[in-house]
Design a protein around this motif. Structure first.
Motif, PDB file in Angstrom:
ATOM      1  N   ILE A  62       0.834  -1.204   0.000  1.00 47.21           N
ATOM      2  CA  ILE A  62       0.000   0.000   0.000  1.00 47.21           C
ATOM      3  C   ILE A  62       0.867   1.251   0.000  1.00 47.21           C
ATOM      4  CG2 ILE A  62      -1.635   1.323   1.393  1.00 47.21           C
ATOM      5  CD1 ILE A  62      -2.899  -1.311   2.240  1.00 47.21           C
ATOM      6  N   GLU A  63       1.918   1.243   0.803  1.00 45.12           N
ATOM      7  CA  GLU A  63       2.807   2.411   0.862  1.00 45.12           C
ATOM      8  C   GLU A  63       3.459   2.679  -0.492  1.00 45.12           C
ATOM      9  OE1 GLU A  63       6.729   4.007   3.363  1.00 45.12           O
ATOM     10  OE2 GLU A  63       5.847   2.044   3.796  1.00 45.12           O
ATOM     11  N   LYS A  64       3.957   1.632  -1.134  1.00 45.42           N
ATOM     12  CA  LYS A  64       4.569   1.802  -2.453  1.00 45.42           C
ATOM     13  C   LYS A  64       3.529   2.242  -3.481  1.00 45.42           C
ATOM     14  CE  LYS A  64       8.256  -1.669  -1.901  1.00 45.42           C
ATOM     15  NZ  LYS A  64       9.398  -0.816  -2.275  1.00 45.42           N
ATOM     16  N   GLY A  65       2.348   1.630  -3.416  1.00 44.77           N
ATOM     17  CA  GLY A  65       1.317   1.946  -4.396  1.00 44.77           C
ATOM     18  C   GLY A  65       0.840   3.383  -4.312  1.00 44.77           C
ATOM     19  N   LEU A  66       0.709   3.912  -3.094  1.00 40.05           N
ATOM     20  CA  LEU A  66       0.257   5.297  -2.942  1.00 40.05           C
ATOM     21  C   LEU A  66       1.286   6.280  -3.487  1.00 40.05           C
ATOM     22  CD1 LEU A  66      -1.387   5.258   0.615  1.00 40.05           C
ATOM     23  CD2 LEU A  66      -2.477   5.060  -1.619  1.00 40.05           C
ATOM     24  N   ASN A  67       2.551   5.916  -3.438  1.00 40.88           N
ATOM     25  CA  ASN A  67       3.595   6.799  -3.960  1.00 40.88           C
ATOM     26  C   ASN A  67       3.691   6.745  -5.480  1.00 40.88           C
ATOM     27  OD1 ASN A  67       4.379   7.659  -1.391  1.00 40.88           O
ATOM     28  ND2 ASN A  67       5.790   5.942  -1.132  1.00 40.88           N
ATOM     29  N   ASN A  68       3.178   5.671  -6.084  1.00 41.28           N
ATOM     30  CA  ASN A  68       3.348   5.480  -7.528  1.00 41.28           C
ATOM     31  C   ASN A  68       2.052   5.589  -8.315  1.00 41.28           C
ATOM     32  OD1 ASN A  68       6.123   4.907  -7.158  1.00 41.28           O
ATOM     33  ND2 ASN A  68       5.675   2.764  -6.699  1.00 41.28           N
ATOM     34  N   ASP A  69       0.924   5.766  -7.646  1.00 36.74           N
ATOM     35  CA  ASP A  69      -0.351   5.768  -8.351  1.00 36.74           C
ATOM     36  C   ASP A  69      -0.518   7.055  -9.168  1.00 36.74           C
ATOM     37  OD1 ASP A  69      -3.462   6.390  -8.467  1.00 36.74           O
ATOM     38  OD2 ASP A  69      -3.223   4.229  -8.180  1.00 36.74           O
ATOM     39  N   VAL A 173      -5.986   2.105  -2.387  1.00 41.19           N
ATOM     40  CA  VAL A 173      -5.830   1.150  -1.283  1.00 41.19           C
ATOM     41  C   VAL A 173      -6.732  -0.061  -1.506  1.00 41.19           C
ATOM     42  CG1 VAL A 173      -6.181   0.804   1.187  1.00 41.19           C
ATOM     43  CG2 VAL A 173      -5.123   2.912   0.363  1.00 41.19           C
ATOM     44  N   TYR A 174      -7.956   0.188  -1.952  1.00 39.76           N
ATOM     45  CA  TYR A 174      -8.890  -0.915  -2.205  1.00 39.76           C
ATOM     46  C   TYR A 174      -8.354  -1.834  -3.303  1.00 39.76           C
ATOM     47  CZ  TYR A 174     -13.037  -3.339  -3.927  1.00 39.76           C
ATOM     48  OH  TYR A 174     -13.912  -4.299  -4.353  1.00 39.76           O
ATOM     49  N   ASP A 175      -7.863  -1.251  -4.392  1.00 36.35           N
ATOM     50  CA  ASP A 175      -7.340  -2.069  -5.490  1.00 36.35           C
ATOM     51  C   ASP A 175      -6.143  -2.899  -5.040  1.00 36.35           C
ATOM     52  OD1 ASP A 175      -9.266  -1.082  -7.180  1.00 36.35           O
ATOM     53  OD2 ASP A 175      -7.982   0.482  -8.038  1.00 36.35           O
ATOM     54  N   ILE A 176      -5.256  -2.291  -4.249  1.00 39.38           N
ATOM     55  CA  ILE A 176      -4.073  -3.022  -3.790  1.00 39.38           C
ATOM     56  C   ILE A 176      -4.473  -4.120  -2.814  1.00 39.38           C
ATOM     57  CG2 ILE A 176      -1.915  -2.813  -2.497  1.00 39.38           C
ATOM     58  CD1 ILE A 176      -1.649   0.015  -3.660  1.00 39.38           C
ATOM     59  N   VAL A 244      -0.462 -14.535 -12.948  1.00 40.52           N
ATOM     60  CA  VAL A 244      -1.216 -13.372 -13.431  1.00 40.52           C
ATOM     61  C   VAL A 244      -1.586 -12.455 -12.263  1.00 40.52           C
ATOM     62  CG1 VAL A 244      -3.378 -12.642 -14.515  1.00 40.52           C
ATOM     63  CG2 VAL A 244      -2.099 -14.562 -15.468  1.00 40.52           C
ATOM     64  N   ALA A 245      -1.996 -13.046 -11.138  1.00 41.44           N
ATOM     65  CA  ALA A 245      -2.348 -12.245  -9.964  1.00 41.44           C
ATOM     66  C   ALA A 245      -1.135 -11.473  -9.440  1.00 41.44           C
ATOM     67  CB  ALA A 245      -2.922 -13.142  -8.867  1.00 41.44           C
ATOM     68  N   MET A 246       0.033 -12.100  -9.455  1.00 41.89           N
ATOM     69  CA  MET A 246       1.251 -11.417  -9.020  1.00 41.89           C
ATOM     70  C   MET A 246       1.586 -10.258  -9.949  1.00 41.89           C
ATOM     71  SD  MET A 246       2.737 -12.450  -6.221  1.00 41.89           S
ATOM     72  CE  MET A 246       4.399 -11.880  -6.497  1.00 41.89           C
ATOM     73  N   ALA A 247       1.466 -10.489 -11.263  1.00 41.55           N
ATOM     74  CA  ALA A 247       1.748  -9.414 -12.223  1.00 41.55           C
ATOM     75  C   ALA A 247       0.772  -8.254 -12.039  1.00 41.55           C
ATOM     76  CB  ALA A 247       1.674  -9.959 -13.647  1.00 41.55           C
ATOM     77  N   ASN A 248      -0.493  -8.577 -11.784  1.00 47.65           N
ATOM     78  CA  ASN A 248      -1.488  -7.527 -11.569  1.00 47.65           C
ATOM     79  C   ASN A 248      -1.187  -6.734 -10.298  1.00 47.65           C
ATOM     80  OD1 ASN A 248      -4.198  -6.245 -12.043  1.00 47.65           O
ATOM     81  ND2 ASN A 248      -4.638  -7.242 -10.102  1.00 47.65           N
ATOM     82  N   LEU A 249      -0.772  -7.421  -9.239  1.00 47.52           N
ATOM     83  CA  LEU A 249      -0.419  -6.723  -7.997  1.00 47.52           C
ATOM     84  C   LEU A 249       0.796  -5.823  -8.216  1.00 47.52           C
ATOM     85  CD1 LEU A 249      -0.815  -6.213  -4.993  1.00 47.52           C
ATOM     86  CD2 LEU A 249       0.575  -8.240  -4.531  1.00 47.52           C
ATOM     87  N   ASN A 250       1.789  -6.308  -8.940  1.00 45.38           N
ATOM     88  CA  ASN A 250       2.967  -5.487  -9.235  1.00 45.38           C
ATOM     89  C   ASN A 250       2.571  -4.219  -9.987  1.00 45.38           C
ATOM     90  OD1 ASN A 250       4.473  -7.432  -8.020  1.00 45.38           O
ATOM     91  ND2 ASN A 250       5.507  -8.145  -9.861  1.00 45.38           N
ATOM     92  N   TYR A 251       1.634  -4.372 -10.919  1.00 46.97           N
ATOM     93  CA  TYR A 251       1.171  -3.206 -11.676  1.00 46.97           C
ATOM     94  C   TYR A 251       0.482  -2.201 -10.755  1.00 46.97           C
ATOM     95  CZ  TYR A 251      -1.670  -0.414 -14.847  1.00 46.97           C
ATOM     96  OH  TYR A 251      -2.272   0.639 -15.497  1.00 46.97           O
ATOM     97  N   LEU A 252      -0.352  -2.697  -9.848  1.00 49.08           N
ATOM     98  CA  LEU A 252      -1.058  -1.809  -8.923  1.00 49.08           C
ATOM     99  C   LEU A 252      -0.090  -1.114  -7.973  1.00 49.08           C
ATOM    100  CD1 LEU A 252      -4.114  -4.084  -8.034  1.00 49.08           C
ATOM    101  CD2 LEU A 252      -4.122  -2.081  -9.523  1.00 49.08           C
ATOM    102  N   VAL A 253       0.956  -1.827  -7.564  1.00 48.17           N
ATOM    103  CA  VAL A 253       1.938  -1.252  -6.644  1.00 48.17           C
ATOM    104  C   VAL A 253       2.855  -0.274  -7.373  1.00 48.17           C
ATOM    105  CG1 VAL A 253       3.868  -1.818  -5.105  1.00 48.17           C
ATOM    106  CG2 VAL A 253       1.802  -3.215  -5.087  1.00 48.17           C
ATOM    107  N   GLY A 254       2.991  -0.453  -8.689  1.00 54.44           N
ATOM    108  CA  GLY A 254       3.840   0.440  -9.470  1.00 54.44           C
ATOM    109  C   GLY A 254       5.267  -0.031  -9.598  1.00 54.44           C
ATOM    110  N   ILE A 255       5.469  -1.355  -9.576  1.00 57.30           N
ATOM    111  CA  ILE A 255       6.806  -1.913  -9.749  1.00 57.30           C
ATOM    112  C   ILE A 255       6.802  -2.811 -10.977  1.00 57.30           C
ATOM    113  CG2 ILE A 255       7.353  -1.788  -7.294  1.00 57.30           C
ATOM    114  CD1 ILE A 255       6.672  -4.678  -6.995  1.00 57.30           C
ATOM    115  N   ASP A 256       7.987  -3.279 -11.362  1.00 57.84           N
ATOM    116  CA  ASP A 256       8.121  -4.139 -12.534  1.00 57.84           C
ATOM    117  C   ASP A 256       7.255  -5.384 -12.359  1.00 57.84           C
ATOM    118  OD1 ASP A 256       8.868  -5.622 -14.712  1.00 57.84           O
ATOM    119  OD2 ASP A 256      11.025  -5.478 -14.351  1.00 57.84           O
ATOM    120  N   ILE A 257       6.437  -5.693 -13.370  1.00 56.05           N
ATOM    121  CA  ILE A 257       5.516  -6.825 -13.238  1.00 56.05           C
ATOM    122  C   ILE A 257       6.257  -8.157 -13.175  1.00 56.05           C
ATOM    123  CG2 ILE A 257       3.652  -5.591 -14.398  1.00 56.05           C
ATOM    124  CD1 ILE A 257       4.237  -7.249 -16.882  1.00 56.05           C
ATOM    125  N   GLU A 258       7.536  -8.175 -13.547  1.00 59.01           N
ATOM    126  CA  GLU A 258       8.307  -9.412 -13.473  1.00 59.01           C
ATOM    127  C   GLU A 258       9.022  -9.572 -12.133  1.00 59.01           C
ATOM    128  OE1 GLU A 258      10.944  -9.520 -16.764  1.00 59.01           O
ATOM    129  OE2 GLU A 258       9.362  -9.737 -18.272  1.00 59.01           O
TER     130      GLU A 258
END
Length: 468
Positions: A62-69, A173-176, A244-258
């Protein structure tokens, strides 16, 4: 390479075959019973290749995602713009001040002044340069309260933008949260399929052994092989869903999907004490979208009043002073003839402006009516959303309890089916059906846990109280 437990099982099964083929007095049925007991008691190999990966908790995501959204970044820019607008509105109550300095040079000298000779004759003094300076101050004293209501309107607009910012934070926050819960769900479902595959392989080996001993039909072996193949396919699908779920979470957090990491599997369902009545009350007071619409409605009311100010008179105060000097610049007497002062009041009334003010009032009223409709419509929509979310939460809580009982029942049924099959009192279909029921019950429990977490997050999102 086989796991030590798998080696033990295989050696034991081979010993069973040797004992039976040698005509031992130990009944076949007892040996098969021991084989199934060994299969059930010895732990299966668990693949846990993620142990060496770094752990990323829900709070860190959540902390990373809020900084990158990007939506939050845009909301921050909108908040900065409305703050600049407010500075302009405050400035409308202050006087405007302008000043100027001038210097002129002429190739043809001009008469600057006349001086008198001793005999009283005026003699012109010619110069080709001059200096000037001026200061102007203008203050609006009354403009139909337009500036006042415009300031109030933009204050409410600022509150609307702030609530929009809060709404973007809650959405992120909800999406993450839901993305993190989905990773946990797919990870646990993959583990269920992995265990199901291990059971299918053990069942296939035992069935093949029984077939070689003549105590099982070929159709039993074929059914066991089909079950094992379907289990492998289900595991592949489950692992793909996890990736796929991990890649989607990485996208929401704003980090490399790999990027790979471990998630905290100890996340549990939180206890809640919501009721429908207090949920509706909390939503009306805290939902950021509703609060933003209310602020926009208040802003529109003040905009209408500001537009009406165009029909009222304007009163302005102005003051100006200027100084002019030809020739070399010198600080002379401020009360000299070259120094000028002027101040006064100006009252103006708009008699006819080609219906411009009327159009402004009509536009402001139309915006007010639209904002009224949007606000009252969203109140009903929010009540419906909260009611649905609360009912979904109640259903998810009950489903969680039922899934736990269902799993306990399926585990007992599977153990009983194993014992009956080993005794020859059940067919391979009975055992396979029991295994499918067990796998379904395990999956249903994981799904119910995910659905309950999702229901809590959805309700708290509607209430505007989601934790982060």
């Amino acid at each position: 390479m086989l796991h030590p437990h798998q080696k033990t099982k295989r050696i034991f099964l081979c010993n069973i075959q040797e004992v039976i083929m040698s005509g031992s007095l130990i009944p076949k049925i007892i040996m098969f019973t021991l084989a199934f007991i060994l299969t059930a008691l010895l732990p299966s190999q668990t693949l846990n290749a993620q142990d060496d990966l770094p752990l990323l908790t829900l709070e860190e995501c959540i902390e990373k995602g809020l900084n990158n959204d990007p939506d939050i970044v845009r909301a921050e820019q909108s908040l900065s713009q409305i703050n600049n607008t407010l500075w302009t509105d405050y400035g409308s109550f202050l006087p405007s001040v302008t000043t100027s300095l001038g210097y002129n040079w002429n190739s043809r000298p001009t008469v600057a002044e006349y001086i008198e000779t001793p005999d009283g004759q005026p003699i012109p003094v010619y110069v080709n340069e001059s200096y000037s300076t001026s200061l102007n101050i203008n203050q609006n004293l009354f403009n139909g309260f337009s500036d006042y209501f415009t300031l109030r309107a933009n204050r409410h607009n600022k509150r609307a933008v702030e609530k929009n910012y809060s709404n973007e934070v809650i959405n992120a926050v909800y999406d993450i949260r839901t993305g993190y819960y989905e990773v946990l769900q797919t990870m646990k479902l993959a583990d269920v399929q992995r265990k199901a595959l291990e059971r299918s392989r053990e069942q296939l080996r035992i069935t093949e052994t029984r077939y070689e001993l003549g105590s099982a039909a070929l159709s039993d072996v074929l059914k066991a092989r089909v079950s094992e193949g379907e289990a492998r396919l289900n595991l592949i699908n489950a692992e793909n869903n996890y990736k796929v779920a991990m890649a989607n979470l990485n996208y929401l957090v704003g980090i490399d999907i790999e990027q790979q990491y471990r998630v905290d599997s100890s996340v549990i369902v939180r206890e809640t004490d919501y009721t429908l009545e207090n949920s509706l009350a909390v939503a009306i007071d805290n939902n950021p979208t509703l609060q933003s619409l209310k602020a926009s409605l208040d802003a529109s009311r003040n905009s209408v009043r500001a537009a009406w100010g165009g029909f009222l008179p304007n009163l302005n105060f102005n003051f100006s002073t200027s100084y002019y000097q030809a020739g070399a610049f010198e600080f002379g007497d401020i009360y000299s003839a070259n120094h000028n002062y002027r101040y006064g009041l100006t009252l103006s009334l708009n008699i006819f402006d080609r219906f411009l003010t009327k159009r402004n009032v009509s536009t402001a009223r139309a915006s007010l009516n639209t904002d009224k409709f949007n606000y009252h419509n969203y109140v009903n929509n929010l009540k419906l959303l909260v009611t649905q979310s609360y009912l979904n939460l109640e259903r998810a809580q009950l489903a969680m309890e039922v899934s736990g009982d269902k799993l306990a029942s399926a585990q007992e049924d599977y153990k009983l089916a194993q014992e009956k099959y080993s005794l020859g009192a059940a067919t391979i279909l009975d055992l396979l059906n029991a295994e499918v029921s067990l796998k379904t019950a395990e999956s249903d429990l994981i799904d119910s846990e995910y659905n309950l977490n999702l229901a809590i997050a959805s309700l708290e999102k509607a209430l505007g109280t989601i934790e982060y």
